[in-house]
Scaffold this motif. Structure first.
Motif, mmCIF file in Angstrom:
data_model
loop_
_atom_site.group_PDB
_atom_site.id
_atom_site.type_symbol
_atom_site.label_atom_id
_atom_site.label_comp_id
_atom_site.label_asym_id
_atom_site.label_seq_id
_atom_site.Cartn_x
_atom_site.Cartn_y
_atom_site.Cartn_z
ATOM 1 N N ASP A 18 0.838 -1.193 0.000
ATOM 2 C CA ASP A 18 0.000 0.000 0.000
ATOM 3 C C ASP A 18 0.880 1.253 0.000
ATOM 4 O O ASP A 18 1.784 1.394 0.839
ATOM 5 C CB ASP A 18 -0.898 -0.015 1.236
ATOM 6 C CG ASP A 18 -1.823 1.178 1.278
ATOM 7 O OD1 ASP A 18 -2.808 1.182 0.520
ATOM 8 O OD2 ASP A 18 -1.543 2.109 2.067
ATOM 9 N N ALA A 19 0.648 2.143 -0.940
ATOM 10 C CA ALA A 19 1.463 3.347 -1.087
ATOM 11 C C ALA A 19 1.378 4.247 0.142
ATOM 12 O O ALA A 19 2.391 4.796 0.585
ATOM 13 C CB ALA A 19 1.039 4.122 -2.334
ATOM 14 N N LEU A 20 0.190 4.402 0.691
ATOM 15 C CA LEU A 20 0.027 5.275 1.851
ATOM 16 C C LEU A 20 0.826 4.752 3.040
ATOM 17 O O LEU A 20 1.481 5.528 3.744
ATOM 18 C CB LEU A 20 -1.460 5.416 2.203
ATOM 19 C CG LEU A 20 -1.830 6.485 3.211
ATOM 20 C CD1 LEU A 20 -1.286 7.852 2.817
ATOM 21 C CD2 LEU A 20 -3.346 6.550 3.382
ATOM 22 N N VAL A 23 4.519 5.524 2.400
ATOM 23 C CA VAL A 23 4.821 6.942 2.589
ATOM 24 C C VAL A 23 4.813 7.292 4.075
ATOM 25 O O VAL A 23 5.637 8.076 4.544
ATOM 26 C CB VAL A 23 3.860 7.828 1.772
ATOM 27 C CG1 VAL A 23 4.043 9.298 2.101
ATOM 28 C CG2 VAL A 23 4.073 7.576 0.287
ATOM 29 N N VAL A 52 8.197 10.717 -4.229
ATOM 30 C CA VAL A 52 6.849 10.722 -3.635
ATOM 31 C C VAL A 52 6.304 12.147 -3.655
ATOM 32 O O VAL A 52 5.146 12.375 -4.018
ATOM 33 C CB VAL A 52 6.864 10.159 -2.202
ATOM 34 C CG1 VAL A 52 5.485 10.274 -1.566
ATOM 35 C CG2 VAL A 52 7.337 8.709 -2.208
ATOM 36 N N LEU A 56 2.897 13.693 -5.565
ATOM 37 C CA LEU A 56 1.812 14.395 -4.873
ATOM 38 C C LEU A 56 1.477 15.755 -5.472
ATOM 39 O O LEU A 56 0.366 16.235 -5.335
ATOM 40 C CB LEU A 56 2.160 14.561 -3.391
ATOM 41 C CG LEU A 56 2.261 13.271 -2.584
ATOM 42 C CD1 LEU A 56 2.699 13.586 -1.167
ATOM 43 C CD2 LEU A 56 0.954 12.502 -2.587
ATOM 44 N N ALA A 80 -2.753 13.873 0.384
ATOM 45 C CA ALA A 80 -2.496 12.467 0.703
ATOM 46 C C ALA A 80 -3.583 11.552 0.146
ATOM 47 O O ALA A 80 -3.355 10.353 -0.018
ATOM 48 C CB ALA A 80 -2.366 12.275 2.207
ATOM 49 N N LYS A 82 -4.397 11.322 -2.759
ATOM 50 C CA LYS A 82 -3.887 10.787 -4.029
ATOM 51 C C LYS A 82 -3.264 9.411 -3.844
ATOM 52 O O LYS A 82 -3.149 8.654 -4.801
ATOM 53 C CB LYS A 82 -2.820 11.720 -4.625
ATOM 54 C CG LYS A 82 -3.356 12.851 -5.438
ATOM 55 C CD LYS A 82 -2.233 13.591 -6.114
ATOM 56 C CE LYS A 82 -1.853 12.917 -7.413
ATOM 57 N NZ LYS A 82 -0.929 13.724 -8.228
ATOM 58 N N LEU A 83 -2.852 9.103 -2.621
ATOM 59 C CA LEU A 83 -2.192 7.823 -2.347
ATOM 60 C C LEU A 83 -3.182 6.703 -2.053
ATOM 61 O O LEU A 83 -2.822 5.537 -2.138
ATOM 62 C CB LEU A 83 -1.230 7.973 -1.164
ATOM 63 C CG LEU A 83 -0.074 8.930 -1.392
ATOM 64 C CD1 LEU A 83 0.634 9.217 -0.071
ATOM 65 C CD2 LEU A 83 0.888 8.363 -2.412
ATOM 66 N N LYS A 86 -3.564 3.212 -3.967
ATOM 67 C CA LYS A 86 -2.404 3.044 -4.846
ATOM 68 C C LYS A 86 -1.427 2.053 -4.231
ATOM 69 O O LYS A 86 -1.405 1.859 -3.019
ATOM 70 C CB LYS A 86 -1.683 4.377 -5.059
ATOM 71 C CG LYS A 86 -2.536 5.470 -5.629
ATOM 72 C CD LYS A 86 -2.527 5.409 -7.121
ATOM 73 C CE LYS A 86 -3.193 6.674 -7.670
ATOM 74 N NZ LYS A 86 -4.049 6.438 -8.754
ATOM 75 N N VAL A 88 2.838 0.863 -4.147
ATOM 76 C CA VAL A 88 4.160 1.469 -4.260
ATOM 77 C C VAL A 88 4.585 1.508 -5.729
ATOM 78 O O VAL A 88 5.195 2.473 -6.180
ATOM 79 C CB VAL A 88 5.179 0.698 -3.396
ATOM 80 C CG1 VAL A 88 6.597 1.145 -3.675
ATOM 81 C CG2 VAL A 88 4.837 0.861 -1.914
ATOM 82 N N LEU A 91 4.032 4.648 -7.578
ATOM 83 C CA LEU A 91 4.864 5.800 -7.228
ATOM 84 C C LEU A 91 6.195 5.789 -7.970
ATOM 85 O O LEU A 91 6.875 6.804 -8.021
ATOM 86 C CB LEU A 91 5.145 5.809 -5.719
ATOM 87 C CG LEU A 91 3.936 5.876 -4.798
ATOM 88 C CD1 LEU A 91 4.392 5.818 -3.347
ATOM 89 C CD2 LEU A 91 3.120 7.119 -5.055
#
Length: 148
Positions: A18-20, A23, A52, A56, A80, A82-83, A86, A88, A91
């Motif tokens: 998970d991208a969030l 990050v 990253v 954003l 945030a 946007k993440l 999403k 990884v 990104l």
């Protein structure tokens, strides 16, 4: 001094993580970047924190930074979002970059040369296909200055 002696343990994330969450890991630990691995644990890429940030910022603001001043705080609060949903992988740049890596017996100058050539804040220290640790630019500078 060789890369294996300079390497430190460092968190890694899988390309499909998970991208969030990734990050948050970057932000919470104030990391300059993070190693991204394939599902089998082999390093795939390095995701610099600057990449990253680039993800954003809306493309029209990247093209014309003066437009950033017209965005209100509510827009900044939603950045945030946007993440959400999403991975990884989303990104990472579309064109795969060369993996910033060095061998365990590489010297401090060889490590610095890879960082400089690839403009990357960290390199993976590899023993064959196994990652032994990471060397950050700040760690490299600390060691380079230690004798002075």
């Amino acid at each position: 001094m060789h890369a294996e002696q300079m390497a430190e343990e460092f968190p890694a994330v899988a390309v499909d993580s998970d991208a969030l969450d990734a990050v948050r890991l970057l932000a919470t630990n104030r990391l300059p970047g993070i190693v991204v691995t394939e599902p089998d644990g082999c390093p795939h890429a390095v995701l610099p924190a600057s990449q990253v940030v680039r993800f954003l910022v809306p493309p029209y603001v990247r093209d014309d930074p003066s437009l950033a001043g017209v965005l209100d705080e509510s827009m900044a609060d939603r950045i945030a979002d946007k993440l959400a949903g999403k991975t990884v992988r989303s990104l990472l740049p579309d064109e795969p970059a060369e993996l910033p890596k060095v061998a365990t017996d590489d010297t401090i100058v060889e490590v610095a040369a890879v960082m400089a050539r690839l403009r990357c804040p960290l390199v993976a220290v590899m023993d064959g296909k196994t990652i032994r640790g990471v060397i950050t630019a700040s760690r490299l500078l600390e060691l380079a200055l230690a004798s002075h």
